[in-house]
Design a protein around this motif. Structure first.
Motif, PDB file in Angstrom:
ATOM      1  N   GLU A  66       0.834  -1.210   0.000  1.00  0.00           N
ATOM      2  CA  GLU A  66       0.000   0.000   0.000  1.00  0.00           C
ATOM      3  C   GLU A  66       0.866   1.256   0.000  1.00  0.00           C
ATOM      4  O   GLU A  66       0.545   2.252  -0.662  1.00  0.00           O
ATOM      5  CB  GLU A  66      -0.913  -0.010   1.230  1.00  0.00           C
ATOM      6  CG  GLU A  66      -1.965  -1.104   1.199  1.00  0.00           C
ATOM      7  CD  GLU A  66      -2.619  -1.353   2.551  1.00  0.00           C
ATOM      8  OE1 GLU A  66      -3.651  -2.064   2.583  1.00  0.00           O
ATOM      9  OE2 GLU A  66      -2.100  -0.863   3.576  1.00  0.00           O
ATOM     10  N   THR A  67       1.972   1.197   0.722  1.00  0.00           N
ATOM     11  CA  THR A  67       2.883   2.336   0.798  1.00  0.00           C
ATOM     12  C   THR A  67       3.511   2.633  -0.555  1.00  0.00           C
ATOM     13  O   THR A  67       3.604   3.796  -0.978  1.00  0.00           O
ATOM     14  CB  THR A  67       3.981   2.066   1.840  1.00  0.00           C
ATOM     15  OG1 THR A  67       3.384   1.880   3.125  1.00  0.00           O
ATOM     16  CG2 THR A  67       4.973   3.211   1.914  1.00  0.00           C
ATOM     17  N   ILE A  68       3.939   1.588  -1.258  1.00  0.00           N
ATOM     18  CA  ILE A  68       4.577   1.783  -2.562  1.00  0.00           C
ATOM     19  C   ILE A  68       3.558   2.275  -3.588  1.00  0.00           C
ATOM     20  O   ILE A  68       3.879   3.115  -4.447  1.00  0.00           O
ATOM     21  CB  ILE A  68       5.261   0.487  -3.034  1.00  0.00           C
ATOM     22  CG1 ILE A  68       6.386   0.099  -2.063  1.00  0.00           C
ATOM     23  CG2 ILE A  68       5.821   0.644  -4.446  1.00  0.00           C
ATOM     24  CD1 ILE A  68       7.462   1.155  -1.887  1.00  0.00           C
ATOM     25  N   GLU A  69       2.335   1.786  -3.513  1.00  0.00           N
ATOM     26  CA  GLU A  69       1.284   2.289  -4.405  1.00  0.00           C
ATOM     27  C   GLU A  69       1.100   3.790  -4.214  1.00  0.00           C
ATOM     28  O   GLU A  69       0.986   4.549  -5.185  1.00  0.00           O
ATOM     29  CB  GLU A  69      -0.030   1.546  -4.133  1.00  0.00           C
ATOM     30  CG  GLU A  69      -0.033   0.106  -4.604  1.00  0.00           C
ATOM     31  CD  GLU A  69      -1.227  -0.695  -4.108  1.00  0.00           C
ATOM     32  OE1 GLU A  69      -1.455  -1.794  -4.641  1.00  0.00           O
ATOM     33  OE2 GLU A  69      -1.925  -0.230  -3.181  1.00  0.00           O
ATOM     34  N   ASP A  70       1.097   4.217  -2.962  1.00  0.00           N
ATOM     35  CA  ASP A  70       0.916   5.638  -2.671  1.00  0.00           C
ATOM     36  C   ASP A  70       2.151   6.446  -3.071  1.00  0.00           C
ATOM     37  O   ASP A  70       2.035   7.539  -3.639  1.00  0.00           O
ATOM     38  CB  ASP A  70       0.627   5.836  -1.177  1.00  0.00           C
ATOM     39  CG  ASP A  70       0.239   7.266  -0.846  1.00  0.00           C
ATOM     40  OD1 ASP A  70      -0.809   7.722  -1.334  1.00  0.00           O
ATOM     41  OD2 ASP A  70       1.004   7.939  -0.123  1.00  0.00           O
ATOM     42  N   LEU A  71       3.336   5.903  -2.803  1.00  0.00           N
ATOM     43  CA  LEU A  71       4.573   6.597  -3.174  1.00  0.00           C
ATOM     44  C   LEU A  71       4.623   6.828  -4.680  1.00  0.00           C
ATOM     45  O   LEU A  71       5.017   7.915  -5.140  1.00  0.00           O
ATOM     46  CB  LEU A  71       5.786   5.784  -2.720  1.00  0.00           C
ATOM     47  CG  LEU A  71       7.152   6.355  -3.111  1.00  0.00           C
ATOM     48  CD1 LEU A  71       7.406   7.692  -2.433  1.00  0.00           C
ATOM     49  CD2 LEU A  71       8.264   5.360  -2.772  1.00  0.00           C
ATOM     50  N   PHE A 211      -5.243   0.732   9.891  1.00  0.00           N
ATOM     51  CA  PHE A 211      -4.853   1.753   8.931  1.00  0.00           C
ATOM     52  C   PHE A 211      -4.109   1.174   7.729  1.00  0.00           C
ATOM     53  O   PHE A 211      -3.479   0.124   7.814  1.00  0.00           O
ATOM     54  CB  PHE A 211      -3.980   2.798   9.614  1.00  0.00           C
ATOM     55  CG  PHE A 211      -4.597   3.382  10.849  1.00  0.00           C
ATOM     56  CD1 PHE A 211      -5.617   4.311  10.754  1.00  0.00           C
ATOM     57  CD2 PHE A 211      -4.176   2.990  12.111  1.00  0.00           C
ATOM     58  CE1 PHE A 211      -6.211   4.840  11.892  1.00  0.00           C
ATOM     59  CE2 PHE A 211      -4.753   3.510  13.260  1.00  0.00           C
ATOM     60  CZ  PHE A 211      -5.770   4.437  13.149  1.00  0.00           C
ATOM     61  N   LYS A 212      -4.153   1.929   6.621  1.00  0.00           N
ATOM     62  CA  LYS A 212      -3.436   1.539   5.410  1.00  0.00           C
ATOM     63  C   LYS A 212      -2.053   2.176   5.387  1.00  0.00           C
ATOM     64  O   LYS A 212      -1.782   3.147   6.096  1.00  0.00           O
ATOM     65  CB  LYS A 212      -4.219   1.986   4.170  1.00  0.00           C
ATOM     66  CG  LYS A 212      -5.523   1.237   3.944  1.00  0.00           C
ATOM     67  CD  LYS A 212      -6.231   1.740   2.710  1.00  0.00           C
ATOM     68  CE  LYS A 212      -5.478   1.417   1.437  1.00  0.00           C
ATOM     69  NZ  LYS A 212      -6.225   1.805   0.221  1.00  0.00           N
ATOM     70  N   GLY A 213      -1.199   1.616   4.547  1.00  0.00           N
ATOM     71  CA  GLY A 213       0.149   2.150   4.395  1.00  0.00           C
ATOM     72  C   GLY A 213       0.193   3.349   3.474  1.00  0.00           C
ATOM     73  O   GLY A 213      -0.724   3.589   2.690  1.00  0.00           O
ATOM     74  N   GLY A 214       1.272   4.116   3.577  1.00  0.00           N
ATOM     75  CA  GLY A 214       1.501   5.208   2.650  1.00  0.00           C
ATOM     76  C   GLY A 214       1.526   6.585   3.283  1.00  0.00           C
ATOM     77  O   GLY A 214       0.929   6.822   4.332  1.00  0.00           O
TER      78      GLY A 214
END
Length: 435
Positions: A66-71, A211-214
């Motif tokens: 999720e973090t990489i998708e947001d990044l 919570f989601k990542g990012g």
């Protein structure tokens, strides 16, 4: 892939997965070269380690995806492409450098053994590329502290008192949208949990960390916890809670993979104090950020000694590796219902409160006298907010081989009576049908 003619700066993202206050990214954007980013889901971090645990289990892996998708989306808004690979950096970065005429690689300055080994392997392949290593994960920058890293104090209180009144916190690094010069062809894909050898899952309805990542989610949580609900103002009173999303800030997971920076949080606390009020709770959140810094400095000072059984104190205790006791601890089948509830919460959600972590770790090391590194490796596998420095620093501390001069042992029964007086937390995880 389409080749670029002019020199390119490559930002190699690791645990600095943000665009706001990212000193590495800001530095890479300064000299007028084209800028591209890269992130590698390195397969070695999804293997089973020598303790028998997957190094990264499904909870942290999903948060990372999720973090990489947001990044990727945040970088695109700055006209920067992010290449994503499910491969080792030393396998793919040389090809990327060749295809895009990369002259400089910008990375966060990490110093633990796995990261150094990967860097060394990569540098041997890229002799004409300049590497720029930048400290990007501290509250107090190593260039600003008023003592040598080798003289980092043995006791946290001494460390804190040396810094908090005498060393200024740097302002946040800023970056502006780049001009579109030569967008690259980017067909890389972000892997799924299945691609990483993990099973997908639905978040547990009782999770204290839903919570989601990012970066987007991190900043949303910060705004909500500080300014919408003003929970920051009660943090010191509620931080030892066990049930719910708001007893603590929950920033640790975003801090761990760098989708928010400690300095961003610090300056938002200062904004809150200016706009609303200053109290023990606003200070205490900064106090916790200083603890986080402390374990990073301990790690810088002592290197790989933090992973060794005798710890930084080099104390020679007798440790057991009894597999039956380890399994019972993991599965929440010990003689302590408080330990059991916390361990089941971890197994089902990838999260555990700070109070819970201290108790289950103390029980593991001091009551069962099990090799603390096994407990640390299990936490590494399961915790969404795993941070190598804080994890091993805290485990050494609790096991009596780290920075605790008192070598304390938690009385888990008294802790349960104090922090779970009515048994709400234990019922939630040991008798979920009641909720």
């Amino acid at each position: 892939m389409q080749k670029t003619k002019n020199n390119t700066n490559l930002v190699w993202f690791r645990n600095d997965l943000r665009t706001k206050n990212n000193a590495v990214l800001a530095e890479a954007c300064k000299n007028g070269n084209a800028v591209i980013g890269i992130y590698c889901f390195d397969p070695k971090y999804f293997e089973v380690n020598k303790r028998g645990f997957k190094i990264t289990e499904k909870y942290r892996a999903k948060f990372l995806i999720e973090t990489i998708e947001d990044l990727k989306a945040q970088l695109a808004a700055l006209n920067i492409d992010l290449l994503v690979y499910h491969d080792a950096p030393e396998n793919v970065i040389p090809t990327v450098c060749a295809n895009h005429n990369v002259s400089d690689i910008y990375i966060q300055n990490d110093w633990t053994k796995d990261e150094i080994a990967t860097e060394t392997a990569l540098k041997s392949e890229l002799k004409t590329v300049a590497f720029h290593k930048i400290y990007n994960q501290f509250l107090y920058h190593p260039d600003d502290i008023n003592f040598e890293i080798e003289k980092t104090p043995q006791v946290f209180t001494v460390f804190r008192k040396k810094l908090e009144k005498y060393v200024a916190i740097r302002e946040e690094a800023t970056i502006e949208q780049l001009e579109i010069t030569n967008r690259i062809e980017n067909t890389t894909q972000i892997p799924s949990l299945h691609d990483l050898g993990l099973e997908d899952f639905e978040r547990h309805p009782h999770s204290a960390f839903p919570f989601k990542g990012g970066e987007t989610e991190a900043l949303k949580r910060l705004d909500d916890y500080f300014f919408n609900t003003k929970k920051l103002g009660f943090y010191k009173k509620t931080r030892n809670g066990l049930v719910g999303t708001d007893y603590s800030s929950k920033f640790s997971a975003w801090l761990a993979n760098g989708s928010i920076s400690a300095r961003t949080i610090y300056w938002k606390v200062k904004q809150f104090e200016t706009e609303h009020y200053k109290n023990q709770s606003t200070y205490w959140l900064i106090f916790e950020l200083i603890w986080r810094d402390y374990f990073k400095y301990v790690s810088l000072k002592h290197g790989s000694q933090i992973f060794k059984i005798d710890g930084i104190l080099r104390k020679d205790y007798e440790w057991s590796t009894n597999p039956n006791q380890i399994e019972k601890w993991i599965n929440g089948e010990t003689q302590s219902d408080f330990v059991n509830a916390n361990m089941i919460e971890l197994k089902e959600t990838g999260w555990m409160s700070n109070r819970g972590r201290q108790n289950v770790a103390s029980y593991f090391a001091k009551e069962l006298k099990l090799d603390w590194r096994i407990g640390a490796a299990y936490f590494e596998s399961l915790l969404i907010d795993y941070d190598v420095h804080s994890n091993y620093g805290n485990w050494m501390y609790v096991a009596g081989v780290g920075n605790d001069p008192r070598d304390r042992k938690f009385n888990v029964q008294l802790q349960a009576e104090r922090y779970d007086e009515h048994g709400k937390f234990r019922k939630l995880w040991l008798q979920p049908s009641l909720f």
